[in-house]
Motif scaffolding. Sequence first.
Motif, PDB file in Angstrom:
ATOM      1  N   ALA A  58       0.842  -1.201   0.000  1.00 16.53           N
ATOM      2  CA  ALA A  58       0.000   0.000   0.000  1.00 16.53           C
ATOM      3  C   ALA A  58       0.873   1.245   0.000  1.00 16.53           C
ATOM      4  O   ALA A  58       1.890   1.288   0.691  1.00 16.53           O
ATOM      5  CB  ALA A  58      -0.900  -0.002   1.234  1.00 16.53           C
ATOM      6  N   TYR A  64       1.871  -3.625   4.064  1.00 20.02           N
ATOM      7  CA  TYR A  64       0.471  -4.035   3.908  1.00 20.02           C
ATOM      8  C   TYR A  64       0.203  -4.340   2.436  1.00 20.02           C
ATOM      9  O   TYR A  64       0.192  -3.445   1.589  1.00 20.02           O
ATOM     10  CB  TYR A  64      -0.460  -2.930   4.406  1.00 20.02           C
ATOM     11  N   ILE A  66      -1.567  -4.997  -0.947  1.00 21.64           N
ATOM     12  CA  ILE A  66      -2.844  -4.736  -1.622  1.00 21.64           C
ATOM     13  C   ILE A  66      -2.903  -5.481  -2.957  1.00 21.64           C
ATOM     14  O   ILE A  66      -3.826  -5.294  -3.744  1.00 21.64           O
ATOM     15  CB  ILE A  66      -3.069  -3.222  -1.857  1.00 21.64           C
ATOM     16  N   GLU A  78      -6.036  -6.702  -4.555  1.00 21.68           N
ATOM     17  CA  GLU A  78      -7.076  -6.949  -3.561  1.00 21.68           C
ATOM     18  C   GLU A  78      -8.130  -5.839  -3.640  1.00 21.68           C
ATOM     19  O   GLU A  78      -7.877  -4.754  -4.178  1.00 21.68           O
ATOM     20  CB  GLU A  78      -6.458  -6.955  -2.154  1.00 21.68           C
ATOM     21  N   THR A  80      -9.015  -3.978  -1.368  1.00 17.99           N
ATOM     22  CA  THR A  80      -8.548  -2.827  -0.584  1.00 17.99           C
ATOM     23  C   THR A  80      -7.757  -1.824  -1.434  1.00 17.99           C
ATOM     24  O   THR A  80      -7.578  -0.676  -1.018  1.00 17.99           O
ATOM     25  CB  THR A  80      -7.663  -3.293   0.582  1.00 17.99           C
ATOM     26  N   HIS A  83      -8.975   1.777  -2.120  1.00 17.65           N
ATOM     27  CA  HIS A  83      -8.922   2.850  -1.121  1.00 17.65           C
ATOM     28  C   HIS A  83      -7.745   3.806  -1.336  1.00 17.65           C
ATOM     29  O   HIS A  83      -7.617   4.782  -0.608  1.00 17.65           O
ATOM     30  CB  HIS A  83      -8.837   2.254   0.292  1.00 17.65           C
TER      31      HIS A  83
END
Length: 207
Positions: A58, A64, A66, A78, A80, A83
């Motif tokens: 991310a 993290y 993504i 993903e 996510t 966002h």
Amino acid sequence: MFRDRLDAAERLARRLSHLKGQDPLILAIPRGAVPMGRLMADALEGDLDVVLVRKVGAPGNPEYAIGAVSEDGSLALEATARHYREEAVNREIDKQQALLEERRRRYTPVRAAIDPEGRIVVVVDDGSATGATMAAALTALRSRGPKRLIAALGAAPPDTVARLESLADEVVCLETPWNFQAVGQFFTDFDQVEDEEVIMLLGGEHG
């Protein structure tokens, strides 16, 4: 618990012993799975190569995941990822793609990647939390026409295994606990594998 990655690889090779004599192609996800792949390729009398996939982190929080990108440009994002700003995500994808290209030049400088078309292909990793990296590898390989596509892992949570079962012909995962936290929790020895070892193992310099 596994003693180390080679312990997990020995157990996976036993589970896949029926592939011996069928010239399987073992594709390891670097770097941790390469020693595993070497042992499995030797045990199953197959070939070893790497499948190059990188986690897409991310923007602003690279740990993290993504999504993931493979060396042929295949991308698995993903939900996510929505966002984050598209241009920031694209920059991260481009960065990881460049790293993959550099890694291929470094790992197998004197040959091209082994063609999986018509082969029984086993993609091996020490484990997976979300399945994003393994999913990207399987998606990229499926488009290249393998005879059979198998995912082999030391440990993953049940929902990740279910996700991978939709992408592979078979998933072999030794440990599938509901309380999965991190891959390293299943290994007594989980030392980092260095590039030099990867290059040596891919070059066939093993005892």
